[in-house]
Design a protein around this motif. Structure first.
Motif, PDB file in Angstrom:
ATOM      1  N   ARG A   1      50.708  49.267  41.176  1.00 37.09           N
ATOM      2  CA  ARG A   1      50.624  47.886  41.666  1.00 37.09           C
ATOM      3  C   ARG A   1      50.291  46.960  40.500  1.00 37.09           C
ATOM      4  N   HIS A   2      50.211  45.686  40.772  1.00 35.11           N
ATOM      5  CA  HIS A   2      50.043  44.679  39.733  1.00 35.11           C
ATOM      6  C   HIS A   2      48.584  44.322  39.432  1.00 35.11           C
TER       7      HIS A   2
ATOM      8  N   GLU B   1      55.639  57.607  39.117  1.00 31.92           N
ATOM      9  CA  GLU B   1      54.610  58.162  38.239  1.00 31.92           C
ATOM     10  C   GLU B   1      54.497  57.345  36.957  1.00 31.92           C
ATOM     11  N   ASN B   2      55.639  56.888  36.440  1.00 34.63           N
ATOM     12  CA  ASN B   2      55.602  56.052  35.232  1.00 34.63           C
ATOM     13  C   ASN B   2      54.938  54.717  35.502  1.00 34.63           C
ATOM     14  N   LEU B   3      55.118  54.188  36.711  1.00 33.43           N
ATOM     15  CA  LEU B   3      54.445  52.942  37.057  1.00 33.43           C
ATOM     16  C   LEU B   3      52.932  53.140  37.125  1.00 33.43           C
TER      17      LEU B   3
ATOM     18  N   GLN C   1      51.341  34.062  37.153  1.00 32.58           N
ATOM     19  CA  GLN C   1      52.567  34.654  37.691  1.00 32.58           C
ATOM     20  C   GLN C   1      52.430  36.122  38.077  1.00 32.58           C
ATOM     21  N   ILE C   2      51.222  36.657  38.020  1.00 36.12           N
ATOM     22  CA  ILE C   2      51.012  38.043  38.432  1.00 36.12           C
ATOM     23  C   ILE C   2      50.456  38.120  39.840  1.00 36.12           C
ATOM     24  N   HIS C   3      49.524  37.250  40.156  1.00 36.90           N
ATOM     25  CA  HIS C   3      48.841  37.298  41.448  1.00 36.90           C
ATOM     26  C   HIS C   3      48.495  35.871  41.851  1.00 36.90           C
ATOM     27  N   TYR C   4      48.475  35.606  43.149  1.00 37.66           N
ATOM     28  CA  TYR C   4      48.160  34.255  43.608  1.00 37.66           C
ATOM     29  C   TYR C   4      46.734  33.833  43.261  1.00 37.66           C
ATOM     30  N   LEU C   5      45.836  34.762  43.112  1.00 38.87           N
ATOM     31  CA  LEU C   5      44.489  34.410  42.673  1.00 38.87           C
ATOM     32  C   LEU C   5      44.466  33.986  41.206  1.00 38.87           C
ATOM     33  N   GLY C   6      45.539  34.273  40.490  1.00 43.48           N
ATOM     34  CA  GLY C   6      45.617  33.889  39.087  1.00 43.48           C
ATOM     35  C   GLY C   6      45.546  32.396  38.889  1.00 43.48           C
ATOM     36  N   ILE C   7      46.172  31.622  39.780  1.00 40.87           N
ATOM     37  CA  ILE C   7      46.116  30.167  39.640  1.00 40.87           C
ATOM     38  C   ILE C   7      44.698  29.661  39.892  1.00 40.87           C
ATOM     39  N   ILE C   8      43.974  30.339  40.776  1.00 42.51           N
ATOM     40  CA  ILE C   8      42.577  29.966  41.029  1.00 42.51           C
ATOM     41  C   ILE C   8      41.720  30.325  39.819  1.00 42.51           C
ATOM     42  N   PHE C   9      41.914  31.512  39.283  1.00 40.65           N
ATOM     43  CA  PHE C   9      41.163  31.944  38.101  1.00 40.65           C
ATOM     44  C   PHE C   9      41.473  31.024  36.929  1.00 40.65           C
ATOM     45  N   SER C  10      42.742  30.705  36.728  1.00 36.14           N
ATOM     46  CA  SER C  10      43.135  29.795  35.658  1.00 36.14           C
ATOM     47  C   SER C  10      42.553  28.401  35.897  1.00 36.14           C
ATOM     48  N   GLY C  11      42.539  27.975  37.161  1.00 35.44           N
ATOM     49  CA  GLY C  11      41.952  26.681  37.502  1.00 35.44           C
ATOM     50  C   GLY C  11      40.463  26.633  37.215  1.00 35.44           C
ATOM     51  N   LEU C  12      39.766  27.721  37.480  1.00 32.20           N
ATOM     52  CA  LEU C  12      38.333  27.771  37.167  1.00 32.20           C
ATOM     53  C   LEU C  12      38.096  27.749  35.658  1.00 32.20           C
ATOM     54  N   ALA C  13      38.978  28.407  34.908  1.00 27.68           N
ATOM     55  CA  ALA C  13      38.878  28.329  33.449  1.00 27.68           C
ATOM     56  C   ALA C  13      39.107  26.895  32.989  1.00 27.68           C
TER      57      ALA C  13
ATOM     58  N   PRO D   1      53.530  36.675  43.167  1.00 25.18           N
ATOM     59  CA  PRO D   1      54.380  36.056  42.135  1.00 25.18           C
ATOM     60  C   PRO D   1      55.185  37.095  41.368  1.00 25.18           C
ATOM     61  N   PRO D   2      56.235  36.664  40.667  1.00 26.10           N
ATOM     62  CA  PRO D   2      57.262  37.602  40.208  1.00 26.10           C
ATOM     63  C   PRO D   2      57.040  38.337  38.888  1.00 26.10           C
ATOM     64  N   LEU D   3      56.028  38.044  38.096  1.00 26.66           N
ATOM     65  CA  LEU D   3      55.978  38.591  36.743  1.00 26.66           C
ATOM     66  C   LEU D   3      55.933  40.118  36.710  1.00 26.66           C
ATOM     67  N   TYR D   4      55.120  40.730  37.532  1.00 21.77           N
ATOM     68  CA  TYR D   4      55.030  42.200  37.537  1.00 21.77           C
ATOM     69  C   TYR D   4      56.379  42.826  37.864  1.00 21.77           C
ATOM     70  N   PHE D   5      57.064  42.264  38.832  1.00 20.86           N
ATOM     71  CA  PHE D   5      58.347  42.808  39.250  1.00 20.86           C
ATOM     72  C   PHE D   5      59.436  42.557  38.204  1.00 20.86           C
ATOM     73  N   LEU D   6      59.428  41.374  37.578  1.00 20.53           N
ATOM     74  CA  LEU D   6      60.394  41.091  36.513  1.00 20.53           C
ATOM     75  C   LEU D   6      60.147  41.981  35.300  1.00 20.53           C
ATOM     76  N   PHE D   7      58.886  42.157  34.957  1.00 21.63           N
ATOM     77  CA  PHE D   7      58.547  43.035  33.838  1.00 21.63           C
ATOM     78  C   PHE D   7      59.088  44.444  34.080  1.00 21.63           C
ATOM     79  N   ASN D   8      58.850  44.965  35.272  1.00 16.22           N
ATOM     80  CA  ASN D   8      59.324  46.313  35.576  1.00 16.22           C
ATOM     81  C   ASN D   8      60.837  46.383  35.721  1.00 16.22           C
TER      82      ASN D   8
END
Length: 166
Positions: free
Chosen positions: A80-81, A28-30, A119-131, A9-16
């Motif tokens: 990486r994100h 190195e800054n990343l 929006q950071i990782h596809y597992l995020g929707i699963i983690f959010s769903g478990l919450a 998902p795009p959040l990490y890339f949009l943030f950067n």
């Protein structure tokens, strides 16, 4: 992003991307950014465990986990994100620990925490769903439509179409 090299998902890339507009960054800054996200996640985890266990056990537990987690430390050195995902997951858990009635600020922060996590990782929707599932199970006295806070549902409604577009 659609080449499959960084298929997430795009959040990490949009943030950067926006950081790059303000301040040109190098790889190195990343990596430094990954370290900062790790520190944010550790602080949020400490705040959560301090709420549950008290200051001294939270401090000792955080130090022990941080010193023994080679996986977390190696992720802190990559551009990486994953560490941003760790920080947002800790943020979601910290927001979930507020069992009292939500203020407008808490509702907004809960929404942002779940949206960022999704929006950071596809597992995020699963983690959010478990919450969300934990809300569903623990709020048994409420009607089924009111068990999961609306900000979480709105975050899912925004995230799922974005996933289908990517």
């Amino acid at each position: 992003m659609l080449t499959g090299i960084n298929f997430s998902p795009p959040l990490y890339f949009l943030f950067n991307f926006f950081i790059q507009l303000i301040y040109p960054t190098s790889i190195e800054n990343l990596r430094v950014q990954s370290l900062v996200w790790t520190l944010i996640g550790v602080i949020l985890s400490f705040l959560l465990s301090r709420k549950v266990f008290g200051s001294l056990p939270a401090f000792l537990g955080t130090i022990l986990v941080l010193s023994q987690s080679s996986h977390l430390l190696s992720q802190s050195q990559e551009a990486r994100h994953y560490t941003m995902f760790f920080a947002c997951a800790a943020w979601v858990l910290l927001m979930q620990s507020n069992k009292k009635e939500y203020s407008k600020n808490q509702l907004l922060l809960t929404f942002l925490a779940h949206l960022c996590l999704c929006q950071i990782h596809y597992l995020g929707i699963i983690f959010s769903g478990l919450a969300g599932l934990s809300y569903l199970i623990t709020n048994g006295s409420k009607k089924i439509l009111h068990r999961i806070p609306r900000p979480i549902l709105v975050a899912w409604l925004i995230s799922l179409p974005i996933y289908t577009l990517l």
